[in-house]
Design a protein around this motif. Structure first.
Motif, mmCIF file in Angstrom:
data_model
loop_
_atom_site.group_PDB
_atom_site.id
_atom_site.type_symbol
_atom_site.label_atom_id
_atom_site.label_comp_id
_atom_site.label_asym_id
_atom_site.label_seq_id
_atom_site.Cartn_x
_atom_site.Cartn_y
_atom_site.Cartn_z
ATOM 1 N N LEU A 13 -3.075 -1.190 8.641
ATOM 2 C CA LEU A 13 -3.417 0.135 8.120
ATOM 3 C C LEU A 13 -3.909 0.006 6.677
ATOM 4 O O LEU A 13 -3.118 -0.123 5.740
ATOM 5 C CB LEU A 13 -2.214 1.087 8.224
ATOM 6 N N THR A 14 -5.233 0.023 6.554
ATOM 7 C CA THR A 14 -5.890 -0.044 5.242
ATOM 8 C C THR A 14 -6.785 1.197 5.119
ATOM 9 O O THR A 14 -6.831 2.016 6.034
ATOM 10 C CB THR A 14 -6.753 -1.312 5.139
ATOM 11 N N GLY A 15 -7.479 1.304 3.998
ATOM 12 C CA GLY A 15 -8.409 2.420 3.819
ATOM 13 C C GLY A 15 -8.112 3.172 2.535
ATOM 14 O O GLY A 15 -7.043 3.023 1.939
ATOM 15 N N ASP A 16 -9.075 4.017 2.153
ATOM 16 C CA ASP A 16 -9.003 4.706 0.859
ATOM 17 C C ASP A 16 -7.756 5.561 0.696
ATOM 18 O O ASP A 16 -7.296 5.780 -0.425
ATOM 19 C CB ASP A 16 -10.222 5.620 0.691
ATOM 20 N N HIS A 17 -7.237 6.077 1.796
ATOM 21 C CA HIS A 17 -6.077 6.964 1.690
ATOM 22 C C HIS A 17 -4.746 6.217 1.746
ATOM 23 O O HIS A 17 -3.683 6.852 1.722
ATOM 24 C CB HIS A 17 -6.142 8.062 2.753
ATOM 25 N N PHE A 18 -4.846 4.892 1.841
ATOM 26 C CA PHE A 18 -3.649 4.047 1.849
ATOM 27 C C PHE A 18 -3.882 2.935 0.815
ATOM 28 O O PHE A 18 -3.984 1.754 1.168
ATOM 29 C CB PHE A 18 -3.415 3.474 3.264
ATOM 30 N N PRO A 19 -4.013 3.312 -0.449
ATOM 31 C CA PRO A 19 -4.497 2.357 -1.454
ATOM 32 C C PRO A 19 -3.509 1.240 -1.741
ATOM 33 O O PRO A 19 -2.285 1.416 -1.676
ATOM 34 C CB PRO A 19 -4.713 3.236 -2.696
ATOM 35 N N LEU A 20 -4.126 0.099 -2.067
ATOM 36 C CA LEU A 20 -3.362 -1.074 -2.481
ATOM 37 C C LEU A 20 -2.840 -0.819 -3.886
ATOM 38 O O LEU A 20 -3.605 -0.505 -4.789
ATOM 39 C CB LEU A 20 -4.308 -2.281 -2.481
ATOM 40 N N VAL A 21 -1.521 -0.948 -4.075
ATOM 41 C CA VAL A 21 -0.964 -0.724 -5.416
ATOM 42 C C VAL A 21 -0.271 -1.970 -5.962
ATOM 43 O O VAL A 21 0.175 -1.985 -7.104
ATOM 44 C CB VAL A 21 0.023 0.475 -5.442
ATOM 45 N N ARG B 66 0.849 -1.190 0.000
ATOM 46 C CA ARG B 66 0.000 0.000 0.000
ATOM 47 C C ARG B 66 0.883 1.237 0.000
ATOM 48 O O ARG B 66 2.039 1.175 0.442
ATOM 49 C CB ARG B 66 -0.890 0.035 1.259
ATOM 50 N N ILE B 67 0.285 2.347 -0.433
ATOM 51 C CA ILE B 67 1.007 3.610 -0.304
ATOM 52 C C ILE B 67 0.851 4.075 1.139
ATOM 53 O O ILE B 67 -0.278 4.220 1.624
ATOM 54 C CB ILE B 67 0.431 4.703 -1.231
ATOM 55 N N TRP B 68 1.957 4.271 1.835
ATOM 56 C CA TRP B 68 1.897 4.939 3.148
ATOM 57 C C TRP B 68 1.675 6.414 2.845
ATOM 58 O O TRP B 68 0.632 6.961 3.127
ATOM 59 C CB TRP B 68 3.168 4.624 3.936
ATOM 60 N N HIS B 69 2.635 7.065 2.249
ATOM 61 C CA HIS B 69 2.381 8.362 1.609
ATOM 62 C C HIS B 69 3.509 8.614 0.622
ATOM 63 O O HIS B 69 4.495 7.869 0.595
ATOM 64 C CB HIS B 69 2.228 9.508 2.622
ATOM 65 N N ASP B 70 3.338 9.629 -0.183
ATOM 66 C CA ASP B 70 4.425 9.998 -1.090
ATOM 67 C C ASP B 70 4.909 11.384 -0.731
ATOM 68 O O ASP B 70 4.321 12.064 0.120
ATOM 69 C CB ASP B 70 3.981 9.897 -2.566
ATOM 70 N N GLN B 71 5.992 11.802 -1.343
ATOM 71 C CA GLN B 71 6.410 13.196 -1.205
ATOM 72 C C GLN B 71 7.295 13.625 -2.365
ATOM 73 O O GLN B 71 8.165 12.881 -2.810
ATOM 74 C CB GLN B 71 7.108 13.471 0.130
ATOM 75 N N ILE B 72 6.999 14.820 -2.811
ATOM 76 C CA ILE B 72 7.882 15.537 -3.732
ATOM 77 C C ILE B 72 8.871 16.301 -2.886
ATOM 78 O O ILE B 72 8.503 16.878 -1.857
ATOM 79 C CB ILE B 72 7.060 16.565 -4.556
ATOM 80 N N GLN B 73 10.136 16.302 -3.268
ATOM 81 C CA GLN B 73 11.034 17.321 -2.739
ATOM 82 C C GLN B 73 11.688 18.004 -3.927
ATOM 83 O O GLN B 73 12.393 17.355 -4.710
ATOM 84 C CB GLN B 73 12.063 16.743 -1.766
ATOM 85 N N TYR B 74 11.378 19.303 -4.037
ATOM 86 C CA TYR B 74 11.899 20.110 -5.141
ATOM 87 C C TYR B 74 12.838 21.175 -4.580
ATOM 88 O O TYR B 74 12.417 22.033 -3.805
ATOM 89 C CB TYR B 74 10.738 20.753 -5.916
ATOM 90 N N LYS B 75 14.100 21.069 -4.954
ATOM 91 C CA LYS B 75 15.084 22.089 -4.575
ATOM 92 C C LYS B 75 15.337 22.952 -5.803
ATOM 93 O O LYS B 75 15.955 22.485 -6.770
ATOM 94 C CB LYS B 75 16.396 21.433 -4.123
ATOM 95 N N PRO B 76 14.866 24.184 -5.773
ATOM 96 C CA PRO B 76 15.080 25.047 -6.938
ATOM 97 C C PRO B 76 16.550 25.403 -7.126
ATOM 98 O O PRO B 76 17.340 25.278 -6.184
ATOM 99 C CB PRO B 76 14.253 26.303 -6.621
ATOM 100 N N PRO B 77 16.925 25.832 -8.346
ATOM 101 C CA PRO B 77 18.318 26.226 -8.587
ATOM 102 C C PRO B 77 18.755 27.327 -7.612
ATOM 103 O O PRO B 77 17.945 28.188 -7.259
ATOM 104 C CB PRO B 77 18.292 26.775 -10.017
ATOM 105 N N VAL B 78 19.985 27.267 -7.184
ATOM 106 C CA VAL B 78 20.661 28.298 -6.384
ATOM 107 C C VAL B 78 20.110 28.427 -4.962
ATOM 108 O O VAL B 78 20.869 28.434 -3.989
ATOM 109 C CB VAL B 78 20.643 29.684 -7.089
ATOM 110 N N THR B 79 18.786 28.510 -4.828
ATOM 111 C CA THR B 79 18.205 28.771 -3.502
ATOM 112 C C THR B 79 17.702 27.492 -2.823
ATOM 113 O O THR B 79 17.165 27.564 -1.709
ATOM 114 C CB THR B 79 17.013 29.739 -3.612
ATOM 115 N N GLY B 80 17.855 26.353 -3.478
ATOM 116 C CA GLY B 80 17.346 25.103 -2.890
ATOM 117 C C GLY B 80 18.032 24.799 -1.563
ATOM 118 O O GLY B 80 19.258 24.799 -1.480
ATOM 119 N N GLY B 81 17.248 24.571 -0.533
ATOM 120 C CA GLY B 81 17.792 24.362 0.812
ATOM 121 C C GLY B 81 18.106 22.903 1.100
ATOM 122 O O GLY B 81 17.925 22.024 0.244
#
Ligand SMILES: O=C(O)CCC(=O)C(=O)O
Length: 269
Positions: A258-266, A103-118
């Motif tokens: 931990l099941t449910g709509d927000h933790f979908p089976l993939v 299942r998906i626990w959760h995902d995350q994007i991490q975007y570090k922009p040019p020059v100012t990416g922390g």
């Protein structure tokens, strides 16, 4: 499918580079979706979208530094949901977690922009997820730009997934090397030596949820975008001890799977 040699490498180090899993066209499609969500133009919304470094007071960040973190972009974008169900990734995560269901626990994007990416501080994932056990989840981190030392790729500490929970003791020195505040608590022979984890555009990198990792600033002229999906094996249970952004979406009782709509089976073998 991962070879036995790759399985052994993951078991030893707690991380592993996989294949290129996305074509250039697929990467372009996800980048376009990301722009829509980041600009607030998607109809459906993610759980969280913010500048993650804004809360890093102790690291003396300047407000000009940015890491855009988006949690559960799969809820805002069907293309990212399809990505989470990527056959190759799911089969390999199932191998690494020794399960037949994901299942998906959760995902995350991490975007570090040019020059100012922390930076993304040194951490272990599972201690930051205090509502699920056991600590055997594996994440798939897919680069949407080449992630290099110059633009702030992740760094990993080999073998650290076997040392237990040291989250509260992790910090970095001036060169972003990991430092343990009380090294006498580490198991004998533990070698705190970080290595870069450069990942090509469209390539997948896997890491265990107890592996020490972090990523420094992006001082380059290039974007550093990535999608990480944190997968739960079928036996992951809801065991709340503290808060988490996914807590409001839990519909099962403490102790249950931990099941449910927000933790979908993939993935189901
Ligand atoms: O993208 C990064 O630099 C960090 C991501 C991360 O911490 C994770 O995927 O667990």
């Amino acid at each position: 499918m991962l070879s036995q040699a790759q399985m052994n490498e993951f078991e030893k180090n707690g991380f592993l580079k996989g294949d290129i899993v996305l074509s250039d066209a697929e990467v372009e499609a996800l980048r376009a979706e990301l722009d829509l969500v980041m600009n607030g133009q998607s109809v459906k919304k993610p759980v969280l979208s913010h500048n993650m470094v804004a809360g890093y007071d102790e690291m003396k960040m300047t407000v000009s530094e940015t890491v855009v973190q988006i949690v559960n972009i799969w809820m805002a974008s069907d293309a990212f949901f399809q990505h989470a169900a990527n056959k190759t990734i799911c089969e390999e995560i199932a191998q690494l977690t020794h399960t037949d269901q994901l299942r998906i626990w959760h995902d995350q994007i991490q975007y570090k922009p040019p020059v100012t990416g922390g930076p993304t501080k040194w951490h272990q994932d599972h201690p930051l997820w205090p509502i699920i056990t056991p600590s055997d989840l594996v994440s798939a981190w897919v680069a949407l730009d080449d992630a290099t030392i110059e633009n702030g790729c992740m760094w990993m500490v080999p073998g650290s997934h076997k040392w237990g929970n040291h989250q509260q003791y992790l910090q970095s020195d001036a060169e972003f090397k990991p430092v343990h505040k009380q090294p006498e608590l580490l198991p004998e022979g533990a070698n705190v030596e970080a290595v870069p984890f450069e990942i090509k555009k469209g390539q997948v990198g896997y890491h265990h949820c107890l592996t020490w990792h972090g990523s420094p600033n992006n001082h380059s002229q290039h974007k550093r975008r990535a999608i990480a999906v944190h997968y739960m094996p079928g036996h992951t249970r809801y065991t709340p001890t503290s808060g988490h952004p996914m807590l409001p979406f839990v519909t099962v009782e403490a102790g249950e799977l931990l099941t449910g709509d927000h933790f979908p089976l993939v993935y189901q073998k």
